[in-house]
Design a protein around this motif. Sequence first.
Motif, PDB file in Angstrom:
ATOM      1  N   PRO A 216     -66.842  81.374 -12.664  1.00 41.94           N
ATOM      2  CA  PRO A 216     -65.892  81.299 -11.551  1.00 41.94           C
ATOM      3  C   PRO A 216     -66.542  81.009 -10.203  1.00 41.94           C
ATOM      4  O   PRO A 216     -65.878  80.559  -9.284  1.00 41.94           O
ATOM      5  CB  PRO A 216     -65.248  82.701 -11.507  1.00 41.94           C
ATOM      6  N   GLN A 219     -65.803  77.559  -9.284  1.00 42.26           N
ATOM      7  CA  GLN A 219     -64.414  77.333  -8.838  1.00 42.26           C
ATOM      8  C   GLN A 219     -64.237  77.870  -7.419  1.00 42.26           C
ATOM      9  O   GLN A 219     -63.610  77.238  -6.559  1.00 42.26           O
ATOM     10  CB  GLN A 219     -63.425  78.038  -9.768  1.00 42.26           C
ATOM     11  N   TYR A 222     -65.024  75.587  -4.449  1.00 38.04           N
ATOM     12  CA  TYR A 222     -64.004  74.647  -4.003  1.00 38.04           C
ATOM     13  C   TYR A 222     -62.919  75.385  -3.212  1.00 38.04           C
ATOM     14  O   TYR A 222     -62.506  74.950  -2.132  1.00 38.04           O
ATOM     15  CB  TYR A 222     -63.413  73.922  -5.220  1.00 38.04           C
TER      16      TYR A 222
END
Length: 499
Positions: A216, A219, A222
């Motif tokens: 994660p 992720q 971003y």
Amino acid sequence: MEQAITMDGALRMGNLFFLCFAVTLTSWIIAEALYNLFFHPLRTFPGPLLWRAFRLPFVIKAIQGRLAFDMLSIHEQYGPVVRIAPNELAFAHSSAWHDIMGGKQDFAKWDEYYKVQDRQATNIMFAPAEEHAKMRRAAGFGFSDRTLREMEPLIQNSIGLLIRRLRDHCKSSEAYGKVDMSAWYNFTTFDLIGNLVMGESYHCLENADYHPWVRPIFQVTYISAIMSSLGHYPWFKSTLLRLFRPIISRKILNHQAYTRAKLAERMKVNRIDLVQAMLDINRDNEVEMDKLVMNASVLIVAGSETTATVLSGVTYLLLSHPDKLARLADEVRNAFESEDDITVVKVSQLDYMLACLEETMRLYPPVPIGMPRIVPKGGRIIGGSYVPENTHVAIWHRALYRNPAYFTHPTSFCPERFQGDPKFVDDEREVLQPFHVGKRNCIGRSLAYIEMRLVLARMLFNFDMVLNDESRDWMANQRAYNIWSKPPLHVRLSPRSLN
Ligand code: HEM
């Protein structure tokens, strides 16, 4: 009939309302643009018209991951000091590091940029000055020369595992030595930092995959880039955060719960690593547990992806320049008789390797963008210009390091520029500051050099490497956020016989 008239009236009222709203909004936008262009305290600084008038072009490019690229052409067109948003200046000026981040400077970090959510415990990365100084002191011992020396066996263990796993991989008839080196470098640095912070590896190398706690993080990169940019529209950011709070909070809380549990385990033992001193201080309650958890997360994120990025970058650049690869391979293979000789002390004597790493950080800085600071009360002189208080200012790494004003052949890979080659006598090498300068510079700089040198030396000692065709343009077309969004780096490895 009466009903039709009422409906018609309501429709007209609606249209009128919409018209009034549109006219007010347009007038407001025009008024804001006119103010920004003709009356704002930064009105005399050059920059692209739309960027000077509105924040939106900057935000769109940030979300697309293209800002670090555009900044280079913007500096080329408008000079070393550019207005890149109504209240923000970008500096590609040789004195800017000192003027903004030098030892005595008191520019605050713009914390909207660093916070993913609004209610978040502070950490060493964005704590206000006084608290930062306290955290930095607590973290300092973990990064001292003595601690780093004592951690060498732990570091060598992770790298040893990388080499063994890659050698095994080469034996598999399916793979024929083809590997994604970008992933393997990430596995190594995450395992290593997990070991040095939590007392436990993430076992990415063993599993040839990311740990569920690690995945994660990419992720979140971003999401944080979007949230940082939206920090310029606080109402929009807080609405988004409110809407997505259940999802974001769940992810962050899970992540923190895991870190907290691991730290609690870690606290039961005494060992020499990056966090022991912080834990000792925490026992006296100086650094509260929430902040300790946040700081552990910062160490893991800041200390893994950055170093892995340089390793991927230097591998790509060397494999794209076979003459430089051969020179570095010779340096390494002539310096060591066996793998056990490859120690921290000895790799630090490899001059050409250092030059290759510096040149990689120039062309492919792990933090490619500019990290915003706020000009303190009373304004300051930066790069020879007076800049009013509250202005956002930043130095954009990639744009600065590829600027022909500071480096000869700025887009070419020339490690020789760091070795006194007369062709590069006009280079201003001190503008290269990938770790920043001053009180808030990178605390992990020495550790990063240790990791990068050991990994690269042991890779070159163990393998011959060739770039796979599908990764020929690996460095082009990447997206740049706080860190790079890297595609796979396909390399073909041939294990060397070490007998
Ligand atoms: C090539 C590798 C690395 C690069 C280029 C790099 C770069 C940076 C930069 C530019 C900053 C300043 C950020 C800012 O101003 O907001 C920073 C801060 C920091 N870095 Fe690194 N870093 C690297 C490796 C590491 C490693 C290995 C660690 C630790 C394990 C680490 C831990 C930190 C921490 C804790 C901070 C915050 C320091 C403070 O605010 O006092 N970094 N790094």
